[in-house]
Write a protein that holds these residues in place. Structure first.
Motif, PDB file in Angstrom:
ATOM      1  N   ARG A 115       0.825  -1.202   0.000  1.00 29.81           N
ATOM      2  CA  ARG A 115       0.000   0.000   0.000  1.00 29.81           C
ATOM      3  C   ARG A 115       0.862   1.255   0.000  1.00 29.81           C
ATOM      4  NH1 ARG A 115      -5.133   0.341   3.674  1.00 29.81           N
ATOM      5  NH2 ARG A 115      -5.255   2.103   2.242  1.00 29.81           N
ATOM      6  N   TRP A 116       0.359   2.297  -0.662  1.00 30.91           N
ATOM      7  CA  TRP A 116       1.010   3.599  -0.644  1.00 30.91           C
ATOM      8  C   TRP A 116       0.968   4.105   0.794  1.00 30.91           C
ATOM      9  CZ3 TRP A 116       4.114   6.227  -3.608  1.00 30.91           C
ATOM     10  CH2 TRP A 116       4.220   7.608  -3.499  1.00 30.91           C
ATOM     11  N   PRO A 117       2.116   4.320   1.424  1.00 32.60           N
ATOM     12  CA  PRO A 117       2.116   4.621   2.867  1.00 32.60           C
ATOM     13  C   PRO A 117       1.865   6.084   3.198  1.00 32.60           C
ATOM     14  CG  PRO A 117       4.354   4.447   2.062  1.00 32.60           C
ATOM     15  CD  PRO A 117       3.467   4.141   0.889  1.00 32.60           C
ATOM     16  N   PHE A 118       1.649   6.913   2.177  1.00 36.33           N
ATOM     17  CA  PHE A 118       1.486   8.341   2.398  1.00 36.33           C
ATOM     18  C   PHE A 118       0.017   8.724   2.242  1.00 36.33           C
ATOM     19  CE2 PHE A 118       5.646   7.349   0.517  1.00 36.33           C
ATOM     20  CZ  PHE A 118       6.434   7.604   1.630  1.00 36.33           C
ATOM     21  N   SER A 119      -0.265   9.990   2.037  1.00 36.27           N
ATOM     22  CA  SER A 119      -1.652  10.446   2.073  1.00 36.27           C
ATOM     23  C   SER A 119      -2.341  10.336   0.716  1.00 36.27           C
ATOM     24  CB  SER A 119      -1.712  11.899   2.556  1.00 36.27           C
ATOM     25  OG  SER A 119      -1.106  12.764   1.607  1.00 36.27           O
ATOM     26  N   ASN A 120      -3.674  10.368   0.778  1.00 35.57           N
ATOM     27  CA  ASN A 120      -4.554  10.520  -0.397  1.00 35.57           C
ATOM     28  C   ASN A 120      -4.594   9.332  -1.353  1.00 35.57           C
ATOM     29  OD1 ASN A 120      -5.319  13.137   0.438  1.00 35.57           O
ATOM     30  ND2 ASN A 120      -3.438  13.971  -0.450  1.00 35.57           N
ATOM     31  N   VAL A 121      -4.231   8.140  -0.899  1.00 32.90           N
ATOM     32  CA  VAL A 121      -4.438   6.916  -1.675  1.00 32.90           C
ATOM     33  C   VAL A 121      -5.201   5.942  -0.781  1.00 32.90           C
ATOM     34  CG1 VAL A 121      -3.378   4.938  -2.843  1.00 32.90           C
ATOM     35  CG2 VAL A 121      -2.383   7.219  -3.099  1.00 32.90           C
ATOM     36  N   TYR A 122      -6.338   5.468  -1.289  1.00 32.97           N
ATOM     37  CA  TYR A 122      -7.221   4.608  -0.502  1.00 32.97           C
ATOM     38  C   TYR A 122      -7.241   3.194  -1.067  1.00 32.97           C
ATOM     39  CZ  TYR A 122      -8.867   8.936   1.614  1.00 32.97           C
ATOM     40  OH  TYR A 122      -8.934  10.131   2.285  1.00 32.97           O
ATOM     41  N   ASP A 123      -7.534   2.241  -0.188  1.00 37.48           N
ATOM     42  CA  ASP A 123      -7.610   0.843  -0.631  1.00 37.48           C
ATOM     43  C   ASP A 123      -8.567   0.712  -1.808  1.00 37.48           C
ATOM     44  OD1 ASP A 123      -6.986  -2.029  -0.229  1.00 37.48           O
ATOM     45  OD2 ASP A 123      -9.128  -2.153   0.195  1.00 37.48           O
ATOM     46  N   GLY A 172     -13.193   5.715  -5.764  1.00 39.25           N
ATOM     47  CA  GLY A 172     -13.782   5.936  -7.082  1.00 39.25           C
ATOM     48  C   GLY A 172     -13.916   4.661  -7.886  1.00 39.25           C
ATOM     49  N   GLY A 173     -14.054   3.529  -7.182  1.00 36.11           N
ATOM     50  CA  GLY A 173     -14.180   2.250  -7.867  1.00 36.11           C
ATOM     51  C   GLY A 173     -12.861   1.599  -8.210  1.00 36.11           C
ATOM     52  N   ALA A 174     -11.729   2.262  -7.950  1.00 37.67           N
ATOM     53  CA  ALA A 174     -10.416   1.719  -8.305  1.00 37.67           C
ATOM     54  C   ALA A 174      -9.673   1.248  -7.062  1.00 37.67           C
ATOM     55  CB  ALA A 174      -9.578   2.771  -9.032  1.00 37.67           C
ATOM     56  N   MET A 175      -9.056   0.073  -7.134  1.00 40.16           N
ATOM     57  CA  MET A 175      -8.212  -0.404  -6.051  1.00 40.16           C
ATOM     58  C   MET A 175      -6.959   0.452  -5.969  1.00 40.16           C
ATOM     59  SD  MET A 175      -8.420  -4.540  -6.480  1.00 40.16           S
ATOM     60  CE  MET A 175      -9.986  -5.411  -6.342  1.00 40.16           C
ATOM     61  N   GLN A 176      -6.543   0.770  -4.752  1.00 42.98           N
ATOM     62  CA  GLN A 176      -5.390   1.636  -4.504  1.00 42.98           C
ATOM     63  C   GLN A 176      -5.562   2.959  -5.259  1.00 42.98           C
ATOM     64  OE1 GLN A 176      -3.414   0.372  -2.086  1.00 42.98           O
ATOM     65  NE2 GLN A 176      -4.869  -1.325  -2.253  1.00 42.98           N
ATOM     66  N   GLY A 177      -6.796   3.464  -5.279  1.00 36.33           N
ATOM     67  CA  GLY A 177      -7.125   4.655  -6.051  1.00 36.33           C
ATOM     68  C   GLY A 177      -6.690   5.936  -5.367  1.00 36.33           C
ATOM     69  N   VAL A 178      -6.226   6.889  -6.163  1.00 36.06           N
ATOM     70  CA  VAL A 178      -5.802   8.176  -5.630  1.00 36.06           C
ATOM     71  C   VAL A 178      -7.000   9.111  -5.507  1.00 36.06           C
ATOM     72  CG1 VAL A 178      -3.567   7.861  -6.759  1.00 36.06           C
ATOM     73  CG2 VAL A 178      -5.296   9.332  -7.824  1.00 36.06           C
ATOM     74  N   CYS A 179      -6.976   9.940  -4.477  1.00 39.45           N
ATOM     75  CA  CYS A 179      -7.970  11.000  -4.296  1.00 39.45           C
ATOM     76  C   CYS A 179      -7.322  12.296  -4.749  1.00 39.45           C
ATOM     77  CB  CYS A 179      -8.402  11.070  -2.830  1.00 39.45           C
ATOM     78  SG  CYS A 179      -9.537  12.436  -2.482  1.00 39.45           S
ATOM     79  N   TRP A 180      -7.696  12.715  -5.954  1.00 41.44           N
ATOM     80  CA  TRP A 180      -7.080  13.889  -6.581  1.00 41.44           C
ATOM     81  C   TRP A 180      -8.185  14.627  -7.326  1.00 41.44           C
ATOM     82  CZ3 TRP A 180      -2.589  13.496 -10.699  1.00 41.44           C
ATOM     83  CH2 TRP A 180      -2.032  14.764 -10.897  1.00 41.44           C
ATOM     84  N   PRO A 181      -8.860  15.556  -6.671  1.00 46.32           N
ATOM     85  CA  PRO A 181     -10.064  16.173  -7.244  1.00 46.32           C
ATOM     86  C   PRO A 181      -9.861  16.821  -8.612  1.00 46.32           C
ATOM     87  CG  PRO A 181      -9.901  16.675  -4.912  1.00 46.32           C
ATOM     88  CD  PRO A 181      -8.617  16.026  -5.293  1.00 46.32           C
ATOM     89  N   THR A 182      -8.665  17.340  -8.891  1.00 47.98           N
ATOM     90  CA  THR A 182      -8.449  18.039 -10.170  1.00 47.98           C
ATOM     91  C   THR A 182      -7.831  17.140 -11.239  1.00 47.98           C
ATOM     92  OG1 THR A 182      -6.276  18.824  -9.427  1.00 47.98           O
ATOM     93  CG2 THR A 182      -8.181  20.238  -8.974  1.00 47.98           C
ATOM     94  N   MET A 183      -7.744  15.853 -10.985  1.00 51.30           N
ATOM     95  CA  MET A 183      -7.070  14.955 -11.931  1.00 51.30           C
ATOM     96  C   MET A 183      -7.717  14.977 -13.314  1.00 51.30           C
ATOM     97  SD  MET A 183      -6.563  10.816 -11.673  1.00 51.30           S
ATOM     98  CE  MET A 183      -8.325  10.508 -11.940  1.00 51.30           C
ATOM     99  N   ARG A 184      -9.049  14.969 -13.368  1.00 48.98           N
ATOM    100  CA  ARG A 184      -9.742  14.906 -14.655  1.00 48.98           C
ATOM    101  C   ARG A 184      -9.565  16.177 -15.484  1.00 48.98           C
ATOM    102  NH1 ARG A 184     -13.890  10.815 -15.018  1.00 48.98           N
ATOM    103  NH2 ARG A 184     -13.891   9.510 -13.159  1.00 48.98           N
ATOM    104  N   GLN A 185      -9.089  17.234 -14.865  1.00 42.82           N
ATOM    105  CA  GLN A 185      -8.844  18.465 -15.605  1.00 42.82           C
ATOM    106  C   GLN A 185      -7.492  18.448 -16.320  1.00 42.82           C
ATOM    107  OE1 GLN A 185      -9.315  21.752 -12.883  1.00 42.82           O
ATOM    108  NE2 GLN A 185     -11.200  20.903 -12.009  1.00 42.82           N
ATOM    109  N   LEU A 186      -6.700  17.432 -16.030  1.00 41.64           N
ATOM    110  CA  LEU A 186      -5.368  17.325 -16.619  1.00 41.64           C
ATOM    111  C   LEU A 186      -5.466  16.721 -18.021  1.00 41.64           C
ATOM    112  CD1 LEU A 186      -2.303  17.625 -15.964  1.00 41.64           C
ATOM    113  CD2 LEU A 186      -2.370  15.237 -15.211  1.00 41.64           C
TER     114      LEU A 186
END
Length: 268
Positions: free
Chosen positions: A171-179, A182-196
């Motif tokens: 597991r990513w041991p730092f912040s903002n990555v959840y088991d 958004g339906g994805a395993m080890q998914g990142v929480c990055w609200p502006t990602m889709r704007q990239l």
């Protein structure tokens, strides 16, 4: 008077006559769901005779015809895949009415990453040497954007030098990555990602490392949640990794996934 001789002719003979261009002759095959196939045979005088066929008769009649010749040829479609990111391990291509979706899984080699922590009114920076990062991204060709991003670590004691599809993940041991996020395993929480907006080869640098470089917070921090290090605070955890020159293997929590399982999004 009905020409019974026409009814006695084999369907294949009628097809051959029709294809040979005999004036006025034609054969129409009628295929309806729930009923046997039927042939409507029009002779040179314009008289239509209908003939019910079994499917065996139909296939026998068409054997060797241009129809069967076309069916025997495998349909081939060549897709031009754009250049892939460096160190891509796995790729799946999904075709939808809206366009193509690329699911890619790859890795970033060990390097020093700059972490910025904003917590309790203080901002600090930390240079952390980390082992291989494994990422999974879902890239939409139509919008040139990501709909999903996952992130995990390999062990610092990785066998074989570089990750493979069979490499076990942590597991990513730092912040903002959840088991699961958004339906994805080890998914990142990055609200502006889709704007990239980015192209496939840019995913590791602009998406993966871009996410690592955004300011951290203490969300999800805690022993037993994202890591097993003996530190009560997130800043102390980052400082310990910096002082040690890397993260200890025993501080990592297994993700119960291999690289392939992360790519396929299924645990066994």
């Amino acid at each position: 008077m009905v020409d019974t001789a026409a009814l006695k002719r084999g369907l294949r003979t009628e097809i051959e006559r029709s294809l040979a261009g005999e004036a006025g002759a034609s054969v129409v095959l009628l295929l309806r769901e729930g009923s046997l196939p039927m042939a409507a045979i029009t002779d040179a005088h314009g008289t239509v005779h209908k003939k019910v066929l079994s499917f065996v008769d139909l296939l026998a009649a068409l054997d060797g015809s241009s129809v069967v010749d076309q069916l025997e040829k495998e349909a081939t479609r060549t897709l031009s895949v754009p250049p892939l990111p460096p160190h891509t391990l796995l790729l799946a291509l999904l075709e939808r009415p809206s366009g193509f979706t690329y699911v890619l899984t790859g890795f970033v080699r060990p390097r020093v990453h700059l972490f910025v922590l904003e917590h309790a009114g203080h901002t600090t920076t930390h240079e952390l040497p980390l082992p291989h990062l494994v990422w999974r991204a879902v890239w939409e060709e139509r919008t040139r954007s990501l709909s999903s991003l996952s992130l995990a670590l390999c062990s610092p004691h990785l066998d074989g030098g570089e990750p493979t599809a069979a490499t076990r993940l942590y597991r990513w041991p730092f912040s903002n990555v959840y088991d699961r996020f958004g339906g994805a395993m080890q998914g990142v929480c990055w609200p502006t990602m889709r704007q990239l907006t980015l192209d496939l080869p840019e995913i590791p640098e602009r998406a993966v490392l871009g996410f690592v470089g955004i300011p951290n917070n203490a969300d999800l921090y805690g022993r037993g949640l994202s890591h097993n290090a003996p530190h009560s605070g997130y800043r102390e955890f980052l400082e310990a990794i910096e002082e040690r020159g890397g993260i200890d293997h025993d501080w990592l929590i297994p993700a119960d996934l291999t690289v392939r399982q992360l790519h396929e999004q299924r645990r066994r």
